[in-house]
Structure formats: structure tokens, C-alpha cells
Design a protein around this motif. Sequence first.
Motif, PDB file in Angstrom:
ATOM      1  N   TRP A 302       0.696  -1.269  -0.047  1.00 46.32           N
ATOM      2  CA  TRP A 302       0.144  -0.089  -0.046  1.00 46.32           C
ATOM      3  C   TRP A 302       0.863   1.180   0.088  1.00 46.32           C
ATOM      4  CZ3 TRP A 302      -5.648   0.002   0.147  1.00 46.32           C
ATOM      5  CH2 TRP A 302      -6.168   1.228   0.203  1.00 46.32           C
ATOM      6  N   THR A 303       1.828   1.302   0.925  1.00 41.91           N
ATOM      7  CA  THR A 303       2.810   2.378   0.867  1.00 41.91           C
ATOM      8  C   THR A 303       3.823   2.419  -0.439  1.00 41.91           C
ATOM      9  OG1 THR A 303       2.900   2.327   3.318  1.00 41.91           O
ATOM     10  CG2 THR A 303       4.620   3.545   2.138  1.00 41.91           C
ATOM     11  N   THR A 306       1.517   3.490  -3.377  1.00 39.09           N
ATOM     12  CA  THR A 306       1.174   4.812  -3.253  1.00 39.09           C
ATOM     13  C   THR A 306       2.345   5.753  -3.468  1.00 39.09           C
ATOM     14  OG1 THR A 306      -0.307   4.540  -1.388  1.00 39.09           O
ATOM     15  CG2 THR A 306       0.377   6.831  -1.693  1.00 39.09           C
ATOM     16  N   ALA A 375       6.850   3.779   7.599  1.00 41.93           N
ATOM     17  CA  ALA A 375       5.633   4.440   8.065  1.00 41.93           C
ATOM     18  C   ALA A 375       5.826   5.656   8.872  1.00 41.93           C
ATOM     19  CB  ALA A 375       4.631   3.554   9.023  1.00 41.93           C
ATOM     20  N   LEU A 378       7.205   8.369   6.694  1.00 42.49           N
ATOM     21  CA  LEU A 378       6.204   8.987   5.686  1.00 42.49           C
ATOM     22  C   LEU A 378       5.320   9.907   6.036  1.00 42.49           C
ATOM     23  CD1 LEU A 378       4.830   8.574   2.635  1.00 42.49           C
ATOM     24  CD2 LEU A 378       3.489   6.690   3.549  1.00 42.49           C
ATOM     25  N   SER A 398      12.027   6.992   4.139  1.00 40.01           N
ATOM     26  CA  SER A 398      10.926   6.019   4.337  1.00 40.01           C
ATOM     27  C   SER A 398      11.032   4.903   3.249  1.00 40.01           C
ATOM     28  CB  SER A 398       9.703   7.036   3.811  1.00 40.01           C
ATOM     29  OG  SER A 398       8.397   5.859   3.757  1.00 40.01           O
ATOM     30  N   SER A 399      11.333   5.414   2.089  1.00 41.77           N
ATOM     31  CA  SER A 399      11.422   4.133   1.031  1.00 41.77           C
ATOM     32  C   SER A 399      12.880   3.215   1.476  1.00 41.77           C
ATOM     33  CB  SER A 399      11.634   4.982  -0.382  1.00 41.77           C
ATOM     34  OG  SER A 399      10.475   5.161  -0.878  1.00 41.77           O
ATOM     35  N   PHE A 459      -0.913  10.007   3.486  1.00 46.03           N
ATOM     36  CA  PHE A 459       0.172   9.357   4.163  1.00 46.03           C
ATOM     37  C   PHE A 459      -0.031   8.703   5.448  1.00 46.03           C
ATOM     38  CE2 PHE A 459       3.015  12.928   1.998  1.00 46.03           C
ATOM     39  CZ  PHE A 459       3.198  12.177   0.958  1.00 46.03           C
ATOM     40  N   ALA A 462      -1.573   5.281   4.816  1.00 44.59           N
ATOM     41  CA  ALA A 462      -0.495   4.359   4.272  1.00 44.59           C
ATOM     42  C   ALA A 462       0.214   3.723   5.397  1.00 44.59           C
ATOM     43  CB  ALA A 462       0.388   4.899   3.102  1.00 44.59           C
ATOM     44  N   ALA A 463       0.593   4.696   6.231  1.00 45.03           N
ATOM     45  CA  ALA A 463       1.402   4.480   7.585  1.00 45.03           C
ATOM     46  C   ALA A 463       0.494   3.433   8.579  1.00 45.03           C
ATOM     47  CB  ALA A 463       1.590   5.715   8.210  1.00 45.03           C
ATOM     48  N   ASN A 466       0.700   0.107   6.981  1.00 41.73           N
ATOM     49  CA  ASN A 466       2.079  -0.581   7.403  1.00 41.73           C
ATOM     50  C   ASN A 466       2.191  -1.002   8.563  1.00 41.73           C
ATOM     51  OD1 ASN A 466       3.316  -0.733   4.803  1.00 41.73           O
ATOM     52  ND2 ASN A 466       4.891   0.625   5.770  1.00 41.73           N
TER      53      ASN A 466
END
Length: 492
Positions: A302-303, A306, A375, A378, A398-399, A459, A462-463, A466
Motif C-alpha cells: 500500500w505504501t 502509493t 510508516a 512517510l 521512508s523508501s 500518508f 498508508a502508515a 503498514n
Amino acid sequence: MESHGSDTECEEQQQKPLLHRGPKDNIQRAPACCSARYSLALLSSLGFIVVYALRVNLSVAMVDMLNTTHQVQVNHSSSLCPAHPSPARPKHNHTASVYNWDSRTQGWILGSFFYGYILTQIPGGYLAGRFGPKWLMGLGILGTVIFTLLTPLAAELGAGYLIAVRILEGIGEGVTYPAMYSMWAAWAPPLERSRLLTISYIGSQIGTVVSLPLSAEICFYLDWTYVFYIFGAVGLFWFVLWAFLAFDSPNTHPWISEQERVYIMGSLKKELSPLGRHIPWRAIVTSCPLLAIVVAHFSYNWTFYTLLTLLPTYLNDILGFSIQQNGLLSAVPYLGCALLAVVSGQLADYLRETCRYPTVMVRKSFTLVGMIGPAVFLVAAGYTGCNYTLALTFLTISSSLGGVSASGFNINHLDIAPSYAGILLGITNTFATIPGMVGPVIARSLTVNNTIEEWQTVFYIAAAINIFGATFYSILGRGNVQAWAVSYTPQD
């Protein structure tokens, strides 16, 4: 499900690790340099570079495919933050068509790939195990290449045609991961799995790192149509290499050394099921360790999706970066992800090989770091406002931390059921594709006005997903071969 062995101790194979077995086992480790298994890792990595280049190039091209005059009228400003100075674009690159797609249509176009991708996950795993993974992998990517070359024509015909072509691309790419997992089940010695698979799948990160800035440069100096033509040509070249240099297993490889063949087959003989025609579907779909991977994979993606689909849009609409600057900046987070994926693969295998930590502890620890870390940063990125340096720093961290999960839940399919790794990956990737389908649509629906508050909501969602996935996996995840994966009766 009852497991084969105990996760509280070193698994049976690690009580007597391959590298520490005595002469009576008659298995000697084959050198890695110039070996067939590491050559396969590099060739498949190149394949995943192509796969992700074909997947993400639209994210950058989309910025250049839109009628900016129309966008300004709809959104009242080209970006929330002051635009960054950029060199003037060459005049000859204004020949490609541009389109008046609103944010909702953009979301559907960006997410449409995954509607095809989800269809071939489980069939891909089954077909790879039944007929062999080599040609399934190769033909799947070849199909994606063909439809990539048709993308400019489809866009000219209309958004509906473009969505249809992207769905067909997804169908082709959907078999790639299950096919490659099935191939690694026959090629990767247990104590080299993290190394080999991270080398192989790091291609997805490298493909992102290369294709994002390269797509931007192509758009800047030529026009957006060449993005699809150039990457399509590269995909055709890879298919030729794959057709002549890849083989389904060590036993079918004509140039592999006998030492390496014996080493690989000997190390796998206790893990692979001798009855490959029967698939214990009931045991598979009721397996709690598999459910843990499904939830973690869904949550992580999901993250990941996104950012993968919408980061160029965020950089353009919020931070005001031009098309040329956009591609390079969009790639930076994935470069960090690729580097940490390789490092984590080496560390994970070292921890398992020395028998200091059981596989389940390694997988859970790497998953927690690789999901909760992204998470946190982000969410932090959403509160940086127009501080470009801080925003890009947090997005990169984050990535990058997400790369650690490559040696966590992502490889766990091979730990719990190597004989059915392709099928298991097909199952988990089916659910993990859903975020790619709905994530961009939801995100663009929530960011109609392109305000920072709207993106903060994206964000936060998504977090939260996660963190839930990491927690669920830490409770139910396992690291040893499950009983149904090595022995079963027809009644299963």
C-alpha cells in the motif's frame, strides 16, 4: 497449521548448516564467482529492471501527457509551493498530444495496470510449477513489452483505450514474480536465499531508479511517446538474452559445473516435495504462516505503490518541481531502497548461517524495521510543508528502510514451502496487488485540491496500514518448512 520442526530453536537444516556439514554428506559449496546460480540472479535482475521500467514510466510520462493550461484552470495553481527554476525545454518536443484528464481519471489510468496484474498471480504460480518458469517469465515480459509499444496509440484513442492497454500489460507482468519464485525454488540453496533473491529482485528497485530520471530526460529532450518506445526496445533485447541464457533448473542447464549442480540439488533434496503434481490447496489456504505473509505483503505494498505511482505527481503539484527535476528526485528514494535491500540480504544470511538466530526471528525483525520505519518517515514527510530538502529526505528514508523488508516477509515463501513458492507468491501477490488498484484512485480522490492537508491524510492511511501489517506478521509469521509442504496424503 502444524509446522515441520520448531521455530524456537535453530531449524533442522540450521542445526547442521550446509556450510558446516561433514565429508560424509558429500556436499561441497560451489564458488559463487562465475557460477550459474549467480549468473541467473544477474539475468533475472536485469529482467526486473525491465519489468519496473515498463511499470513506472507512465508515472513520469503522465506529468507531461496532461494539458497544463487545463490543469491550472481546474486546480487554480500549478503547484502549492513556489516552482523551481528549470532550463527551457527544446522546442521540437512539443509535437506529442496532451490530454484534459482530471485527477480522478489520472488515478484510474495509474491504477489500471494492477487490474490485469492481479489476474495472473495465482495462475502464474501454478503454470510455472506445471510447465516450467523460464518461458512463462520470458513470454510474460514480452507481452508487456508489446503493449508498452502500443501505449502512445492507445492514449491518442482515449483514456478508456489507455486503461485497457495498461490492464493487458499487467496481465503479462503478473506472472513474473510467481515464475521467478518457482525458478528460485530449484536454484537457491537455503543458506544463500537472501543473497540470491535480493540480487534478483533488486532489479525492481534499480529499474525504478533508472527509469524515473531517464523517463524525465526523454520527455524533456524528445517527448513522452519515446518513453514507451525506448523502454519497449530494451525489453525486446532482454527477451533475447533470457531465451538463450536462462534454464528452468540446474539439471537442465547445459553449462553448469558438476560441483555446482551437486551442491544445489543436494542442499535442496530435503526441502522439495517429491510429489510435485499434487498441490495441497486446503493446507495452503488455511496456513496461518501464509496468512501472515499475505497481510504483510498487502500492507507494505500500500505504501510502496502509493509512492511509486504518485510521487512524481506530489513533486509536481505540491513541491513545484519540473518534469526534468521530477524524474531524478523521484528515483532517489528507490536508490536507497535498493542499497539497503542488498545489505539486508547479506546480513540476514549471515545471521542464519552462523546459527545465532533462527530464521523466524530474522524474518520478523527485518519486517518490523522495513515496515514501521517507512510508516514513521512517510507521516513526517507530510509535515515538512515547502521545505523541499526535509521532505525529500524523509521520503528517501521512508523508501530506503522499506528495502530491509526484502529479507523479511518477502522471502518467507521459500522458507515455509519451497516446493510451492511460486504458488504462494501468486497468492500473496494477488492480495498485494489490490493496493496498486485502489491506492492511486483513493489517493487522487482525496487530493482533488492538492493541499498539504489532503496529502497528509493519504500518508496517514498508508502508515496505519503498514504498522498493522508488521504487527500481524510478527505474531503469526514462521520461518521453517511447513509439514504440508514436505509430506502429505492425497486426502489433503
